[in-house]
Design a protein around this motif. Structure first.
Motif, PDB file in Angstrom:
ATOM      1  N   ALA A  68      52.742 -30.298 108.423  1.00  0.00           N
ATOM      2  CA  ALA A  68      53.419 -31.554 108.754  1.00  0.00           C
ATOM      3  C   ALA A  68      54.894 -31.257 108.975  1.00  0.00           C
ATOM      4  O   ALA A  68      55.525 -30.593 108.155  1.00  0.00           O
ATOM      5  CB  ALA A  68      53.238 -32.566 107.624  1.00  0.00           C
ATOM      6  N   THR A  73      55.859 -38.587 105.744  1.00  0.00           N
ATOM      7  CA  THR A  73      55.050 -39.440 106.608  1.00  0.00           C
ATOM      8  C   THR A  73      54.360 -40.468 105.719  1.00  0.00           C
ATOM      9  O   THR A  73      53.731 -40.101 104.725  1.00  0.00           O
ATOM     10  CB  THR A  73      54.002 -38.606 107.374  1.00  0.00           C
ATOM     11  OG1 THR A  73      54.680 -37.580 108.111  1.00  0.00           O
ATOM     12  CG2 THR A  73      53.195 -39.479 108.316  1.00  0.00           C
ATOM     13  N   GLU A  75      51.751 -42.454 106.319  1.00  0.00           N
ATOM     14  CA  GLU A  75      50.294 -42.564 106.338  1.00  0.00           C
ATOM     15  C   GLU A  75      49.693 -41.733 107.473  1.00  0.00           C
ATOM     16  O   GLU A  75      50.181 -41.763 108.597  1.00  0.00           O
ATOM     17  CB  GLU A  75      49.963 -44.040 106.545  1.00  0.00           C
ATOM     18  CG  GLU A  75      48.556 -44.430 106.353  1.00  0.00           C
ATOM     19  CD  GLU A  75      48.397 -45.947 106.434  1.00  0.00           C
ATOM     20  OE1 GLU A  75      47.766 -46.407 107.400  1.00  0.00           O
ATOM     21  OE2 GLU A  75      48.888 -46.643 105.523  1.00  0.00           O
ATOM     22  N   LEU A  76      48.627 -40.994 107.154  1.00  0.00           N
ATOM     23  CA  LEU A  76      47.830 -40.255 108.147  1.00  0.00           C
ATOM     24  C   LEU A  76      46.362 -40.452 107.806  1.00  0.00           C
ATOM     25  O   LEU A  76      45.982 -40.398 106.636  1.00  0.00           O
ATOM     26  CB  LEU A  76      48.123 -38.749 108.107  1.00  0.00           C
ATOM     27  CG  LEU A  76      49.431 -38.248 108.670  1.00  0.00           C
ATOM     28  CD1 LEU A  76      49.545 -36.738 108.464  1.00  0.00           C
ATOM     29  CD2 LEU A  76      49.573 -38.584 110.144  1.00  0.00           C
ATOM     30  N   THR A  77      45.542 -40.634 108.829  1.00  0.00           N
ATOM     31  CA  THR A  77      44.104 -40.737 108.626  1.00  0.00           C
ATOM     32  C   THR A  77      43.450 -39.458 109.116  1.00  0.00           C
ATOM     33  O   THR A  77      43.758 -38.974 110.208  1.00  0.00           O
ATOM     34  CB  THR A  77      43.532 -41.954 109.379  1.00  0.00           C
ATOM     35  OG1 THR A  77      44.137 -43.136 108.845  1.00  0.00           O
ATOM     36  CG2 THR A  77      42.022 -42.051 109.216  1.00  0.00           C
ATOM     37  N   THR A  94      42.370 -41.849 104.355  1.00  0.00           N
ATOM     38  CA  THR A  94      43.766 -42.075 104.716  1.00  0.00           C
ATOM     39  C   THR A  94      44.642 -41.579 103.575  1.00  0.00           C
ATOM     40  O   THR A  94      44.457 -41.972 102.426  1.00  0.00           O
ATOM     41  CB  THR A  94      44.033 -43.569 104.997  1.00  0.00           C
ATOM     42  OG1 THR A  94      43.180 -43.968 106.078  1.00  0.00           O
ATOM     43  CG2 THR A  94      45.474 -43.804 105.380  1.00  0.00           C
ATOM     44  N   SER A  96      48.605 -40.921 102.060  1.00  0.00           N
ATOM     45  CA  SER A  96      49.929 -41.534 102.120  1.00  0.00           C
ATOM     46  C   SER A  96      50.968 -40.621 101.487  1.00  0.00           C
ATOM     47  O   SER A  96      50.629 -39.708 100.731  1.00  0.00           O
ATOM     48  CB  SER A  96      49.919 -42.896 101.409  1.00  0.00           C
ATOM     49  OG  SER A  96      49.549 -42.744 100.060  1.00  0.00           O
ATOM     50  N   ILE A 136      43.407 -35.520 112.993  1.00  0.00           N
ATOM     51  CA  ILE A 136      44.503 -36.230 112.337  1.00  0.00           C
ATOM     52  C   ILE A 136      44.868 -37.389 113.252  1.00  0.00           C
ATOM     53  O   ILE A 136      45.135 -37.187 114.438  1.00  0.00           O
ATOM     54  CB  ILE A 136      45.735 -35.330 112.132  1.00  0.00           C
ATOM     55  CG1 ILE A 136      45.406 -34.145 111.227  1.00  0.00           C
ATOM     56  CG2 ILE A 136      46.890 -36.140 111.545  1.00  0.00           C
ATOM     57  CD1 ILE A 136      46.555 -33.157 111.076  1.00  0.00           C
ATOM     58  N   GLN A 138      47.346 -40.868 113.631  1.00  0.00           N
ATOM     59  CA  GLN A 138      48.489 -41.627 113.131  1.00  0.00           C
ATOM     60  C   GLN A 138      48.664 -42.856 114.013  1.00  0.00           C
ATOM     61  O   GLN A 138      48.858 -42.719 115.231  1.00  0.00           O
ATOM     62  CB  GLN A 138      49.759 -40.783 113.135  1.00  0.00           C
ATOM     63  CG  GLN A 138      50.958 -41.489 112.534  1.00  0.00           C
ATOM     64  CD  GLN A 138      52.207 -40.633 112.579  1.00  0.00           C
ATOM     65  OE1 GLN A 138      52.433 -39.896 113.523  1.00  0.00           O
ATOM     66  NE2 GLN A 138      53.022 -40.740 111.534  1.00  0.00           N
ATOM     67  N   GLN A 139      48.564 -44.024 113.450  1.00  0.00           N
ATOM     68  CA  GLN A 139      48.705 -45.294 114.157  1.00  0.00           C
ATOM     69  C   GLN A 139      47.818 -45.328 115.411  1.00  0.00           C
ATOM     70  O   GLN A 139      48.244 -45.725 116.484  1.00  0.00           O
ATOM     71  CB  GLN A 139      50.173 -45.538 114.519  1.00  0.00           C
ATOM     72  CG  GLN A 139      51.050 -45.663 113.301  1.00  0.00           C
ATOM     73  CD  GLN A 139      52.521 -45.747 113.636  1.00  0.00           C
ATOM     74  OE1 GLN A 139      52.943 -45.434 114.738  1.00  0.00           O
ATOM     75  NE2 GLN A 139      53.314 -46.154 112.666  1.00  0.00           N
ATOM     76  N   LYS A 143      46.737 -36.917 116.605  1.00  0.00           N
ATOM     77  CA  LYS A 143      47.879 -36.010 116.490  1.00  0.00           C
ATOM     78  C   LYS A 143      47.466 -34.549 116.350  1.00  0.00           C
ATOM     79  O   LYS A 143      48.284 -33.655 116.499  1.00  0.00           O
ATOM     80  CB  LYS A 143      48.747 -36.399 115.289  1.00  0.00           C
ATOM     81  CG  LYS A 143      49.364 -37.770 115.398  1.00  0.00           C
ATOM     82  CD  LYS A 143      50.371 -37.793 116.515  1.00  0.00           C
ATOM     83  CE  LYS A 143      51.116 -39.110 116.548  1.00  0.00           C
ATOM     84  NZ  LYS A 143      52.238 -39.084 117.461  1.00  0.00           N
TER      85      LYS A 143
END
Length: 188
Positions: A68, A73, A75-77, A94, A96, A136, A138-139, A143
């Protein structure tokens, strides 16, 4: 002299801008996927009858290591796709409060009963897992992505997915273990 200084300033600014672009273009990168067949952890406690789990049963542990770039960051799922004897198991977790670093980790598990169910009640071996992919997100934007074995990108997209069987660490007997190894799981 002024022209030379002006050119040097322009070149320096271009390099700084280029470095910033490269940094943000690859904020997250999956670097490694590891699969292990592990036994249920054994705990000792008092105040109730003790029960032993069957130590021959194995859980599938899938660990994704990633880098990273941003300092933190929110939040990442992580989406996991596990191809087990022709069945695609899918799950997500997810995380955080992810700090920058090259050795960040996410982990998911498949229970012994689920492995038996989707492996036609045959003993589970390392070769029963045909491939694994991790994304990965993100929103809503992907990513990063990596497969355990060489395969076309998003090889799993056209396959029917079975959900509900890939569990995050907090949904397993491994929940109290390795708090400092894995990223924090976001509460639902």
């Amino acid at each position: 002299m002024r022209k030379v200084l002006f050119v040097l300033v322009i070149v320096l600014l271009m390099r700084i801008a280029g470095a910033q672009t490269r940094t943000t273009a690859s904020d997250f990168q999956l670097t490694k996927i590891t699969k292990n067949l592990i036994s249920t952890p054994q705990f000792t406690y008092t105040g109730a009858e003790q029960y032993q789990s069957n130590q021959r049963d194995r859980w599938l542990e899938v660990e994704a290591e990633f880098a990273a770039g941003p300092e933190f960051t929110d939040e990442l799922t992580f989406k996991y796709f596990i191809l087990l004897d022709g069945t695609l198991l899918a799950g997500e977790v997810t995380h955080s409060n992810i700090a920058a670093g090259r050795e960040n980790r996410s982990v998911m598990y498949v229970s012994p009963r689920t492995l038996a169910r989707f492996n036609n009640n045959r003993p589970v071996t390392q070769t029963a897992v045909q491939n694994i992919a991790v994304q990965i997100v993100q929103q809503g934007a992907i990513k990063g992505e990596l497969s355990l074995l060489r395969a076309p990108a998003q090889w799993y997209v056209a396959m029917p997915k079975v959900t509900g069987f890939v569990l995050n660490k907090n949904e397993t007997p491994f929940a109290p273990l390795f708090w400092d190894r894995y990223e924090q799981i976001k509460s639902r």
